[in-house]
Design a protein around this motif. Structure first.
Motif, PDB file in Angstrom:
ATOM      1  N   THR A 117       0.846  -1.193   0.000  1.00 10.40           N
ATOM      2  CA  THR A 117       0.000   0.000   0.000  1.00 10.40           C
ATOM      3  C   THR A 117       0.886   1.248   0.000  1.00 10.40           C
ATOM      4  OG1 THR A 117      -0.125   0.331   2.396  1.00 10.40           O
ATOM      5  CG2 THR A 117      -1.672  -1.255   1.426  1.00 10.40           C
ATOM      6  N   ILE A 118       0.261   2.381  -0.227  1.00 11.23           N
ATOM      7  CA  ILE A 118       0.978   3.653  -0.224  1.00 11.23           C
ATOM      8  C   ILE A 118       1.688   3.889   1.108  1.00 11.23           C
ATOM      9  CG2 ILE A 118       0.564   6.152  -0.131  1.00 11.23           C
ATOM     10  CD1 ILE A 118      -1.322   5.875  -2.448  1.00 11.23           C
ATOM     11  N   ASP A 119       1.107   3.403   2.195  1.00 12.13           N
ATOM     12  CA  ASP A 119       1.708   3.605   3.510  1.00 12.13           C
ATOM     13  C   ASP A 119       3.090   2.971   3.629  1.00 12.13           C
ATOM     14  OD1 ASP A 119      -0.413   5.021   5.123  1.00 12.13           O
ATOM     15  OD2 ASP A 119      -1.564   3.324   4.397  1.00 12.13           O
ATOM     16  N   ASP A 120       3.385   1.963   2.801  1.00 17.00           N
ATOM     17  CA  ASP A 120       4.691   1.310   2.860  1.00 17.00           C
ATOM     18  C   ASP A 120       5.812   2.202   2.333  1.00 17.00           C
ATOM     19  OD1 ASP A 120       3.802  -1.134   3.951  1.00 17.00           O
ATOM     20  OD2 ASP A 120       3.079  -1.770   1.986  1.00 17.00           O
ATOM     21  N   ALA A 121       5.457   3.238   1.579  1.00 22.02           N
ATOM     22  CA  ALA A 121       6.484   4.107   0.991  1.00 22.02           C
ATOM     23  C   ALA A 121       7.335   4.769   2.068  1.00 22.02           C
ATOM     24  CB  ALA A 121       5.825   5.158   0.104  1.00 22.02           C
ATOM     25  N   THR A 122       6.720   5.199   3.155  1.00 23.05           N
ATOM     26  CA  THR A 122       7.469   5.856   4.230  1.00 23.05           C
ATOM     27  C   THR A 122       8.458   4.896   4.873  1.00 23.05           C
ATOM     28  OG1 THR A 122       5.633   7.363   4.686  1.00 23.05           O
ATOM     29  CG2 THR A 122       7.263   7.056   6.434  1.00 23.05           C
ATOM     30  N   ARG A 123       8.000   3.692   5.161  1.00 24.90           N
ATOM     31  CA  ARG A 123       8.870   2.710   5.804  1.00 24.90           C
ATOM     32  C   ARG A 123      10.040   2.326   4.898  1.00 24.90           C
ATOM     33  NH1 ARG A 123       8.648  -2.662   5.509  1.00 24.90           N
ATOM     34  NH2 ARG A 123       6.665  -2.523   4.420  1.00 24.90           N
ATOM     35  N   ILE A 124       9.764   2.161   3.603  1.00 26.80           N
ATOM     36  CA  ILE A 124      10.828   1.830   2.667  1.00 26.80           C
ATOM     37  C   ILE A 124      11.815   2.989   2.550  1.00 26.80           C
ATOM     38  CG2 ILE A 124      11.315   1.448   0.213  1.00 26.80           C
ATOM     39  CD1 ILE A 124       8.847  -0.325   0.107  1.00 26.80           C
ATOM     40  N   GLY A 125      11.286   4.202   2.521  1.00 28.96           N
ATOM     41  CA  GLY A 125      12.160   5.370   2.444  1.00 28.96           C
ATOM     42  C   GLY A 125      13.110   5.452   3.625  1.00 28.96           C
ATOM     43  N   GLU A 126      12.625   5.160   4.829  1.00 25.81           N
ATOM     44  CA  GLU A 126      13.475   5.180   6.021  1.00 25.81           C
ATOM     45  C   GLU A 126      14.553   4.100   5.944  1.00 25.81           C
ATOM     46  OE1 GLU A 126      10.617   4.685   9.072  1.00 25.81           O
ATOM     47  OE2 GLU A 126       9.978   6.806   9.069  1.00 25.81           O
ATOM     48  N   ALA A 127      14.177   2.902   5.468  1.00 31.33           N
ATOM     49  CA  ALA A 127      15.146   1.809   5.348  1.00 31.33           C
ATOM     50  C   ALA A 127      16.211   2.133   4.314  1.00 31.33           C
ATOM     51  CB  ALA A 127      14.420   0.514   4.977  1.00 31.33           C
ATOM     52  N   VAL A 128      15.789   2.714   3.193  1.00 29.81           N
ATOM     53  CA  VAL A 128      16.749   3.075   2.139  1.00 29.81           C
ATOM     54  C   VAL A 128      17.730   4.134   2.637  1.00 29.81           C
ATOM     55  CG1 VAL A 128      16.968   4.241  -0.094  1.00 29.81           C
ATOM     56  CG2 VAL A 128      15.280   2.416   0.213  1.00 29.81           C
ATOM     57  N   ARG A 129      17.229   5.089   3.383  1.00 33.46           N
ATOM     58  CA  ARG A 129      18.097   6.136   3.921  1.00 33.46           C
ATOM     59  C   ARG A 129      19.174   5.542   4.832  1.00 33.46           C
ATOM     60  NH1 ARG A 129      14.420   9.427   4.859  1.00 33.46           N
ATOM     61  NH2 ARG A 129      13.865   8.766   6.962  1.00 33.46           N
ATOM     62  N   GLU A 130      18.802   4.555   5.644  1.00 34.16           N
ATOM     63  CA  GLU A 130      19.760   3.915   6.538  1.00 34.16           C
ATOM     64  C   GLU A 130      20.778   3.078   5.760  1.00 34.16           C
ATOM     65  OE1 GLU A 130      21.560   2.899  10.167  1.00 34.16           O
ATOM     66  OE2 GLU A 130      20.236   4.514   9.533  1.00 34.16           O
ATOM     67  N   VAL A 131      20.292   2.351   4.737  1.00 33.07           N
ATOM     68  CA  VAL A 131      21.192   1.538   3.907  1.00 33.07           C
ATOM     69  C   VAL A 131      22.194   2.433   3.181  1.00 33.07           C
ATOM     70  CG1 VAL A 131      21.310   0.045   1.870  1.00 33.07           C
ATOM     71  CG2 VAL A 131      19.574  -0.359   3.616  1.00 33.07           C
ATOM     72  N   THR A 132      21.718   3.525   2.626  1.00 34.95           N
ATOM     73  CA  THR A 132      22.598   4.458   1.912  1.00 34.95           C
ATOM     74  C   THR A 132      23.672   5.003   2.839  1.00 34.95           C
ATOM     75  OG1 THR A 132      20.764   5.078   0.454  1.00 34.95           O
ATOM     76  CG2 THR A 132      22.653   6.555   0.524  1.00 34.95           C
ATOM     77  N   ARG A 133      23.274   5.326   4.065  1.00 35.05           N
ATOM     78  CA  ARG A 133      24.238   5.846   5.032  1.00 35.05           C
ATOM     79  C   ARG A 133      25.316   4.804   5.345  1.00 35.05           C
ATOM     80  NH1 ARG A 133      25.436   5.602  10.176  1.00 35.05           N
ATOM     81  NH2 ARG A 133      23.784   4.086  10.623  1.00 35.05           N
TER      82      ARG A 133
END
Length: 285
Positions: A117-133
């Motif tokens: 769902t659209i709500d998953d976008a926020t959670r994925i965004g947070e995970a991607v930010r941590e992985v990138t870091r």
């Protein structure tokens, strides 16, 4: 001259919510914020009591019935029966039973990110930010899925700086991560032994609305599943509404169109202005 009839207070509106997932929880919170003063009964299909549901159950006007999923709707008498034979009368019924995956989970799916769902976008965004870091570079993502959910997931990943490699072939298993990215999965293996590797894996597989209650109340459903609703979240039967993944608007699963909190807020506004179905009895002069 006869005495005036005594005034009879209007009965409090009874709202029953079939389902206890994110959409149902968001609706209860929105009704509480709107100072709803009727009664709210939440019928949950789960026996366990999550912290979120226990918090809602502590609200003055809310009753959460654990392990009592709705199984039948009598739209004429405005009542809902549960799987164990209990009956609950309602003035307004909201179906929020969510959706379910079409296929059994991929082995190791719990180690992946998921998009449904659209709500998953926020959670994925947070995970991607941590992985990138942690990696210090732009991540490479493996995206599994077809259809609208996969298309949205790809857009989310690109917007967050991930280089997505998309496959429509369903993998047999997930490869545990050894890259130090902070996520538990970094690749997939297919039935023929071939594999795809990256820094993270996102599963965006097809889901189907849990709309089984529709038949008992003769509710219209979309060709691909989901209870049909209008822009006001009303179904084809008066007094019955649907939100979350159980609903479909213009043939699309609602979770792919509107965030749960936004849908719950709009639906709560409509429910607050909906009159109770019961009428007070008339007292003779």
């Amino acid at each position: 001259m006869s005495a005036p009839a005594p005034s009879i207070p209007s009965p409090a509106t009874r709202i029953v919510i079939a389902g206890a997932g994110p959409a149902a929880q968001a609706l209860v919170r929105q009704l509480e914020l709107a100072r709803f003063r009727g009664s709210i009964t939440v019928l949950s299909n789960r026996d366990d009591a999550s912290e979120e549901l226990l918090e809602l159950a502590g609200l003055p006007c809310v009753s959460v019935r654990f392990g009592q999923p709705a199984s039948f709707i009598d739209a004429e008498s405005r009542s809902v029966a549960t799987a164990d034979g209990m009956e609950f009368s309602y003035d307004q019924l909201v179906i929020a039973t969510g959706s379910a995956p079409v296929a059994a989970p991929v082995e190791g799916a719990g180690r992946c990110l998921s998009y449904s769902t659209i709500d998953d976008a926020t959670r994925i965004g947070e995970a991607v930010r941590e992985v990138t870091r942690k990696l210090g570079r732009r991540p490479l993502g493996i995206l599994v899925g077809t259809g609208a959910a996969a298309g949205q997931a790809e857009a989310v990943l690109r917007a967050r700086g991930v280089r997505p490699i998309r496959t429509t072939v369903r993998p047999a298993t997930v490869v545990p991560s050894i890259s130090g990215s902070g996520l538990a999965a970094s690749g997939v293996v297919f039935e023929d032994g071939s594999s795809m590797n990256g820094d993270l894996v996102v599963l965006a597989e097809e889901r189907v609305s849990r709309d089984g209650l529709a038949a008992s109340a003769s509710l219209r459903t979309a060709p691909n599943g989901g209870i049909e609703i209008g822009q006001d979240f009303r179904t084809s039967v008066p007094g019955i509404w649907a939100i979350g993944d159980a609903a479909a608007f213009d043939g699309v699963r609602l979770g792919l169109l509107v965030a749960a909190a936004s849908a719950a807020g709009a639906c709560a506004t409509q429910l607050m202005t909906a009159a109770p179905a019961r009428q007070p009895a008339q007292v003779a002069a």
